[in-house]
Scaffold this motif. Structure first.
Motif, PDB file in Angstrom:
ATOM      1  N   ALA A 203     -65.453  45.244 -27.931  1.00 50.05           N
ATOM      2  CA  ALA A 203     -63.883  45.015 -28.306  1.00 50.05           C
ATOM      3  C   ALA A 203     -63.762  43.729 -27.811  1.00 50.05           C
ATOM      4  N   GLY A 204     -61.453  44.518 -28.880  1.00 51.58           N
ATOM      5  CA  GLY A 204     -61.241  43.573 -27.898  1.00 51.58           C
ATOM      6  C   GLY A 204     -60.643  42.212 -28.216  1.00 51.58           C
ATOM      7  N   SER A 205     -60.713  41.357 -27.748  1.00 54.88           N
ATOM      8  CA  SER A 205     -61.040  39.513 -28.117  1.00 54.88           C
ATOM      9  C   SER A 205     -61.341  39.095 -28.532  1.00 54.88           C
ATOM     10  N   VAL A 206     -62.772  40.219 -29.434  1.00 56.38           N
ATOM     11  CA  VAL A 206     -64.207  39.328 -29.861  1.00 56.38           C
ATOM     12  C   VAL A 206     -64.238  37.910 -31.327  1.00 56.38           C
ATOM     13  N   SER A 207     -62.958  38.107 -31.794  1.00 50.77           N
ATOM     14  CA  SER A 207     -63.296  36.858 -32.419  1.00 50.77           C
ATOM     15  C   SER A 207     -62.819  35.486 -32.006  1.00 50.77           C
ATOM     16  N   ILE A 208     -61.710  35.769 -31.025  1.00 46.80           N
ATOM     17  CA  ILE A 208     -61.040  34.179 -30.906  1.00 46.80           C
ATOM     18  C   ILE A 208     -62.363  33.944 -29.823  1.00 46.80           C
ATOM     19  N   GLU A 209     -63.155  34.858 -28.878  1.00 48.37           N
ATOM     20  CA  GLU A 209     -64.220  34.648 -28.436  1.00 48.37           C
ATOM     21  C   GLU A 209     -65.431  33.480 -29.348  1.00 48.37           C
ATOM     22  N   ASP A 210     -65.813  34.585 -30.288  1.00 50.68           N
ATOM     23  CA  ASP A 210     -66.620  33.724 -31.027  1.00 50.68           C
ATOM     24  C   ASP A 210     -66.002  32.419 -31.199  1.00 50.68           C
ATOM     25  N   ALA A 221     -69.339  26.214 -39.517  1.00 47.23           N
ATOM     26  CA  ALA A 221     -69.253  27.104 -40.388  1.00 47.23           C
ATOM     27  C   ALA A 221     -68.819  28.404 -39.734  1.00 47.23           C
ATOM     28  N   ASP A 222     -69.052  29.218 -38.483  1.00 45.57           N
ATOM     29  CA  ASP A 222     -68.837  30.629 -37.508  1.00 45.57           C
ATOM     30  C   ASP A 222     -67.965  29.856 -36.906  1.00 45.57           C
ATOM     31  N   ALA A 223     -66.821  28.964 -36.392  1.00 46.58           N
ATOM     32  CA  ALA A 223     -65.864  28.526 -35.736  1.00 46.58           C
ATOM     33  C   ALA A 223     -64.199  29.096 -36.907  1.00 46.58           C
ATOM     34  N   ASP A 224     -65.237  28.494 -38.566  1.00 39.19           N
ATOM     35  CA  ASP A 224     -64.261  28.816 -38.872  1.00 39.19           C
ATOM     36  C   ASP A 224     -63.990  29.951 -39.419  1.00 39.19           C
ATOM     37  N   LEU A 225     -65.059  30.548 -39.484  1.00 34.55           N
ATOM     38  CA  LEU A 225     -65.006  32.816 -40.166  1.00 34.55           C
ATOM     39  C   LEU A 225     -64.527  33.119 -38.565  1.00 34.55           C
ATOM     40  N   ALA A 226     -64.237  32.946 -37.353  1.00 30.74           N
ATOM     41  CA  ALA A 226     -63.988  34.114 -36.930  1.00 30.74           C
ATOM     42  C   ALA A 226     -62.717  33.279 -36.291  1.00 30.74           C
ATOM     43  N   ILE A 227     -62.204  32.340 -36.887  1.00 31.42           N
ATOM     44  CA  ILE A 227     -60.601  32.091 -35.989  1.00 31.42           C
ATOM     45  C   ILE A 227     -59.980  32.565 -37.789  1.00 31.42           C
ATOM     46  N   GLU A 228     -60.383  32.463 -38.689  1.00 30.61           N
ATOM     47  CA  GLU A 228     -60.096  33.293 -40.144  1.00 30.61           C
ATOM     48  C   GLU A 228     -59.477  34.484 -39.779  1.00 30.61           C
ATOM     49  N   ARG A 229     -61.023  35.303 -39.287  1.00 30.99           N
ATOM     50  CA  ARG A 229     -60.806  37.285 -38.666  1.00 30.99           C
ATOM     51  C   ARG A 229     -60.183  37.258 -37.964  1.00 30.99           C
ATOM     52  N   ALA A 230     -59.614  35.945 -36.701  1.00 31.95           N
ATOM     53  CA  ALA A 230     -58.786  36.448 -35.796  1.00 31.95           C
ATOM     54  C   ALA A 230     -57.457  36.993 -36.211  1.00 31.95           C
ATOM     55  N   LEU A 231     -57.124  35.569 -36.986  1.00 28.49           N
ATOM     56  CA  LEU A 231     -55.276  35.061 -37.191  1.00 28.49           C
ATOM     57  C   LEU A 231     -55.375  36.384 -37.886  1.00 28.49           C
ATOM     58  N   PRO A 315     -46.191  24.806 -38.699  1.00 24.45           N
ATOM     59  CA  PRO A 315     -47.112  25.735 -39.382  1.00 24.45           C
ATOM     60  C   PRO A 315     -48.469  25.731 -38.502  1.00 24.45           C
ATOM     61  N   ASP A 316     -48.404  26.835 -37.691  1.00 21.56           N
ATOM     62  CA  ASP A 316     -49.044  27.620 -35.927  1.00 21.56           C
ATOM     63  C   ASP A 316     -50.621  27.286 -36.903  1.00 21.56           C
ATOM     64  N   GLU A 317     -50.532  27.953 -37.723  1.00 22.85           N
ATOM     65  CA  GLU A 317     -51.906  29.099 -38.519  1.00 22.85           C
ATOM     66  C   GLU A 317     -52.301  27.247 -38.758  1.00 22.85           C
ATOM     67  N   LEU A 318     -51.748  26.809 -39.835  1.00 26.84           N
ATOM     68  CA  LEU A 318     -53.011  25.519 -39.808  1.00 26.84           C
ATOM     69  C   LEU A 318     -53.223  23.919 -38.597  1.00 26.84           C
ATOM     70  N   LEU A 319     -51.884  24.529 -37.371  1.00 22.42           N
ATOM     71  CA  LEU A 319     -52.563  23.505 -36.128  1.00 22.42           C
ATOM     72  C   LEU A 319     -53.570  24.094 -35.470  1.00 22.42           C
ATOM     73  N   CYS A 320     -54.001  25.727 -35.327  1.00 21.81           N
ATOM     74  CA  CYS A 320     -54.860  26.272 -34.959  1.00 21.81           C
ATOM     75  C   CYS A 320     -55.998  25.778 -35.412  1.00 21.81           C
ATOM     76  N   LYS A 321     -56.060  26.156 -36.808  1.00 16.95           N
ATOM     77  CA  LYS A 321     -57.744  25.022 -37.749  1.00 16.95           C
ATOM     78  C   LYS A 321     -57.631  24.337 -37.666  1.00 16.95           C
ATOM     79  N   ARG A 322     -56.287  23.294 -37.742  1.00 16.92           N
ATOM     80  CA  ARG A 322     -57.167  22.352 -38.073  1.00 16.92           C
ATOM     81  C   ARG A 322     -58.062  21.536 -36.113  1.00 16.92           C
ATOM     82  N   HIS A 323     -57.387  22.328 -35.082  1.00 15.55           N
ATOM     83  CA  HIS A 323     -57.792  22.354 -33.767  1.00 15.55           C
ATOM     84  C   HIS A 323     -59.228  22.439 -33.217  1.00 15.55           C
TER      85      HIS A 323
END
Length: 338
Positions: A203-210, A221-231, A315-323
């Motif tokens: 539980a908790g911040s699992v999506s970010i940790e993933d 692919a896994d990183a993109d999916l996890a960051i989308e889930r966290a957002l 555009p913070d979400e876009l910056l996160c995804k690019r990083h």
């Protein structure tokens, strides 16, 4: 008046000394909790229809009306204003000149540091401006211990370290998980590391940790999916940046210890909180792919990301995804060489 950490108990224990309390910062859960505590201190509850009014963004225009209304049942009234912004500057200025004792609580999670509303309230001695930011490290450990103590529950040190690393930075989510642990332990119980793992799991911040683990292992692919889930779960890009910083710091700490002659096993074992056993293989894979200099550079880039996300209109979400994509690419290139 600007309230620092040392003066904070004065606000939470005696909110009646203020006319307006401004709660701003990145931790929406902590903002909500402090607003509820102050409301309860004044009105006795958070939902008394005669003494408490809650205004959302669509009803901000009712602020003056609600703040100057008389309490039908006696006692001081409270007006909570959610999503407060500089658009309320005129109304708040007018209220401060009016003969009313209503406590106005402004909940402003997205208020910029140069806000005119914040500047106004920080200059006045009868108003409080309180920053609400995500807790980390020992501060978060102290909060967890305090929450559990309220239920007469103790927690062992290893369990506390592990839990600190698992909980998200939002105060509301953290409190929910801690209350679950308190119920699991029962009155006067003691929580062990096994208890915490059994109760909290992933539980908790699992999506970010993933996302952080997948990015440093080059699994795009896994990183993109996890960051989308966290957002999608409402996690702020700044929180994501800080989670990545924490993960990269831990990797760099081990790499630095190895450069000083310590074995990898001992260096990883020395980390606090310890690496969760299900994450050990992924942590070691990342260590294989990232040199000390590469981790130092990644940390600098991630710190720059956090600063960029704090800029108004970024555009913070876009910056996160690019990083995340950039980290994945660097890890993937290292894997091809490895």
């Amino acid at each position: 008046m600007k309230i620092d950490a040392r003066s904070l108990p004065r606000v939470t224990k005696d909110p009646g000394a203020w006319r307006v309390i401004l709660l701003h910062g990145e931790d929406t859960g902590l903002i909500r909790e402090r607003a509820q505590d102050a409301t309860r201190q004044i009105a006795g509850s958070t939902d008394d229809p005669f003494r408490v009014a809650v205004l959302d963004k669509e009803t901000h225009d009712r602020l003056e009306e609600e703040a100057t209304a008389l309490s039908l049942m006696g006692g001081r009234r409270v007006v909570r204003v959610r999503d407060a912004s500089d658009s309320l500057l005129k109304a708040v200025t007018t209220l401060l000149d009016a003969p009313t004792d209503t406590l106005v609580i402004l909940e402003a999670p997205s208020l910029p540091s140069r806000s005119k509303l914040r500047a106004l309230l920080e200059k006045r001695q009868d108003c409080a401006s309180v920053g609400c930011y995500p807790e980390e490290g020992r501060t978060l450990e102290g909060t967890i211990t305090q929450m559990l103590s309220a239920h007469h529950v103790r927690i062992e040190q290893d369990a506390l370290h592990w839990l600190t690393g698992r909980l998200g930075s939002d105060r509301g989510a953290a409190r929910s998980e801690v209350e679950k642990l308190a119920l699991y332990a029962g009155d006067t119980g003691t929580l062990t590391l096994d208890d915490a793992r059994a109760c909290i799991g992933d539980a908790g911040s699992v999506s970010i940790e993933d996302a952080a683990f997948a990015a440093t292992e080059g699994r795009r692919a896994d990183a993109d999916l996890a960051i989308e889930r966290a957002l999608a779960e409402g996690t702020s890009p700044i929180t994501i940046a800080r989670a990545f910083l924490s993960h990269l710091h831990r990797l760099r700490r081990v790499r630095a210890a190895m450069a000083d002659g310590e074995s990898r096993t001992e260096a990883v074992k020395a980390l606090r909180p310890p690496v969760f056993f299900k994450r050990t293989a992924g942590f070691n894979r990342a260590l294989d792919l990232w040199s000390l200099s590469a981790l130092t550079e990644a940390l600098q880039d991630t710190q720059a990301l956090e600063l960029a996300c704090k800029q108004t209109g970024a555009p913070d979400e876009l910056l996160c995804k690019r990083h995340v994509a950039t980290l994945c690419a660097k890890a993937a290139r290292a894997a091809r060489r490895y």
